[in-house]
Design a protein around this motif. Sequence first.
Motif, PDB file in Angstrom:
ATOM      1  N   PHE A   1      -8.832  63.192  -6.533  1.00 19.92           N
ATOM      2  CA  PHE A   1      -8.574  61.190  -5.597  1.00 19.92           C
ATOM      3  C   PHE A   1      -7.048  61.148  -5.775  1.00 19.92           C
ATOM      4  O   PHE A   1      -6.030  61.435  -6.516  1.00 19.92           O
TER       5      PHE A   1
ATOM      6  N   TYR B   1      -5.770  57.929  -3.471  1.00 22.78           N
ATOM      7  CA  TYR B   1      -5.496  57.425  -2.918  1.00 22.78           C
ATOM      8  C   TYR B   1      -3.787  56.399  -3.305  1.00 22.78           C
ATOM      9  O   TYR B   1      -3.734  56.341  -4.674  1.00 22.78           O
TER      10      TYR B   1
ATOM     11  N   CYS C   1     -10.354  48.783  -3.558  1.00 19.84           N
ATOM     12  CA  CYS C   1     -11.901  48.603  -3.408  1.00 19.84           C
ATOM     13  C   CYS C   1     -12.453  49.133  -4.507  1.00 19.84           C
ATOM     14  O   CYS C   1     -12.151  50.140  -5.779  1.00 19.84           O
TER      15      CYS C   1
ATOM     16  N   ARG D   1     -14.599  52.043  -4.931  1.00 18.81           N
ATOM     17  CA  ARG D   1     -13.891  53.702  -5.409  1.00 18.81           C
ATOM     18  C   ARG D   1     -13.762  53.937  -6.722  1.00 18.81           C
ATOM     19  O   ARG D   1     -13.340  54.627  -6.959  1.00 18.81           O
TER      20      ARG D   1
ATOM     21  N   PHE E   1     -12.834  62.909  -4.084  1.00 19.82           N
ATOM     22  CA  PHE E   1     -13.111  61.447  -2.970  1.00 19.82           C
ATOM     23  C   PHE E   1     -12.905  61.733  -1.384  1.00 19.82           C
ATOM     24  O   PHE E   1     -11.603  61.949  -1.100  1.00 19.82           O
TER      25      PHE E   1
ATOM     26  N   PHE F   1     -14.000  58.250  -0.536  1.00 16.15           N
ATOM     27  CA  PHE F   1     -14.421  56.631  -0.437  1.00 16.15           C
ATOM     28  C   PHE F   1     -13.815  56.125   0.296  1.00 16.15           C
ATOM     29  O   PHE F   1     -12.290  56.526   0.565  1.00 16.15           O
TER      30      PHE F   1
ATOM     31  N   ASN G   1     -12.696  52.379   2.105  1.00 14.55           N
ATOM     32  CA  ASN G   1     -11.979  51.693   1.979  1.00 14.55           C
ATOM     33  C   ASN G   1     -12.515  50.608   2.133  1.00 14.55           C
ATOM     34  O   ASN G   1     -12.599  49.367   0.838  1.00 14.55           O
TER      35      ASN G   1
ATOM     36  N   TRP H   1     -18.210  57.650   0.299  1.00 12.76           N
ATOM     37  CA  TRP H   1     -19.187  56.527   0.816  1.00 12.76           C
ATOM     38  C   TRP H   1     -18.775  55.256   1.407  1.00 12.76           C
ATOM     39  O   TRP H   1     -17.146  55.847   1.623  1.00 12.76           O
TER      40      TRP H   1
END
Length: 325
Positions: free
Chosen positions: A172, A174, A179, A182, A227, A229, A231, A255
């Motif tokens: 992961f 970010y 988000c 997420r 991941f 995903f 935003n 996602w």
Amino acid sequence: MIDQRTSGFLSEFLDTPNRDPAVLDRFLLQGPDGGRRGAKPRLKVAFFDFWPEFDPSANFFVEILSARFEVSVVGNDSDLAIVSVFGTRHREARTVRSMFFTGENVRPPLDGVDMSVSFDRIDDPRHFRLPLYVMHAYDHLREGAAPYFCHSVLPPVPPAREEAAERKFCAFLYKNPNCARRNDFFHMLSARRHVESVGWLLNNTGSVVKMGWLPKIRVFSRYRFAFAFENASHPGYLTEKILDAFQAGAVPLYWGDPGVLRDVAAGSFIDVSRYSSDEEAIDAILAVDDDYGAYRRYRSTPPFLGTEDFHFDAYRLAEWIESRL
């Protein structure tokens, strides 16, 4: 629909033994004539309001336009001003033609500029759809994170059972905390099987991956899943996040774009929104992680071949821009 020229070239190229990816790169970026033209008209291009790391002198747009024009990058007084969303300097632009570009979740203007390029699926002759992952595939090449622009187009080589077992479960990465969808899924999945957060957000490793595509992809290559995903969720909004995972040889957990299957092949990634609940999605992820054969099928599926839409033939964008100048 895929351009017939691209479809024909890809079919022949993929059937060729000992194929050279540089040949495919040249076709996708420069077009069927490979940039081999006579005298090219001059084109002065100016860039306004791009992100801080953007290099006006060496970038995706300069690359594809150089197959058709003798391009010179100027500060202003241009033949073509390419403007984005990170500022207001474009108001000072003196130009013959203007083109809006965004990879952000911002609706492109169709009035006030001569043309717009974005991820949006807009049926209008003034608009060209270019998902952000295509532009980032070129940035990956420039930074050395991938050996070729076409790297993600080529059929992937799945890891052997031993190599897959040596990789960690899931990454992961970010920085943006805004988000909840997420962040919540990270916590839910990590409660079932440990997910390593290697970025600034929710970090649980004690170290943070450096900025840049090369460090990110090198780190993702140590994991079986990553991941991807977005935003936010919006039709067509498909950024570099899924590409980064593919480039690293990890299965993306996605996602975002509800129409992602128009761009990305089913069976090459796990779209958590396709499940009736997050619990069901997590059960599916863990089942794949526990079954090498299932994992190998995901890693063997070319993500950008055989889909409804194909956008890596960047020469089509250059043709479109040329037609509107």
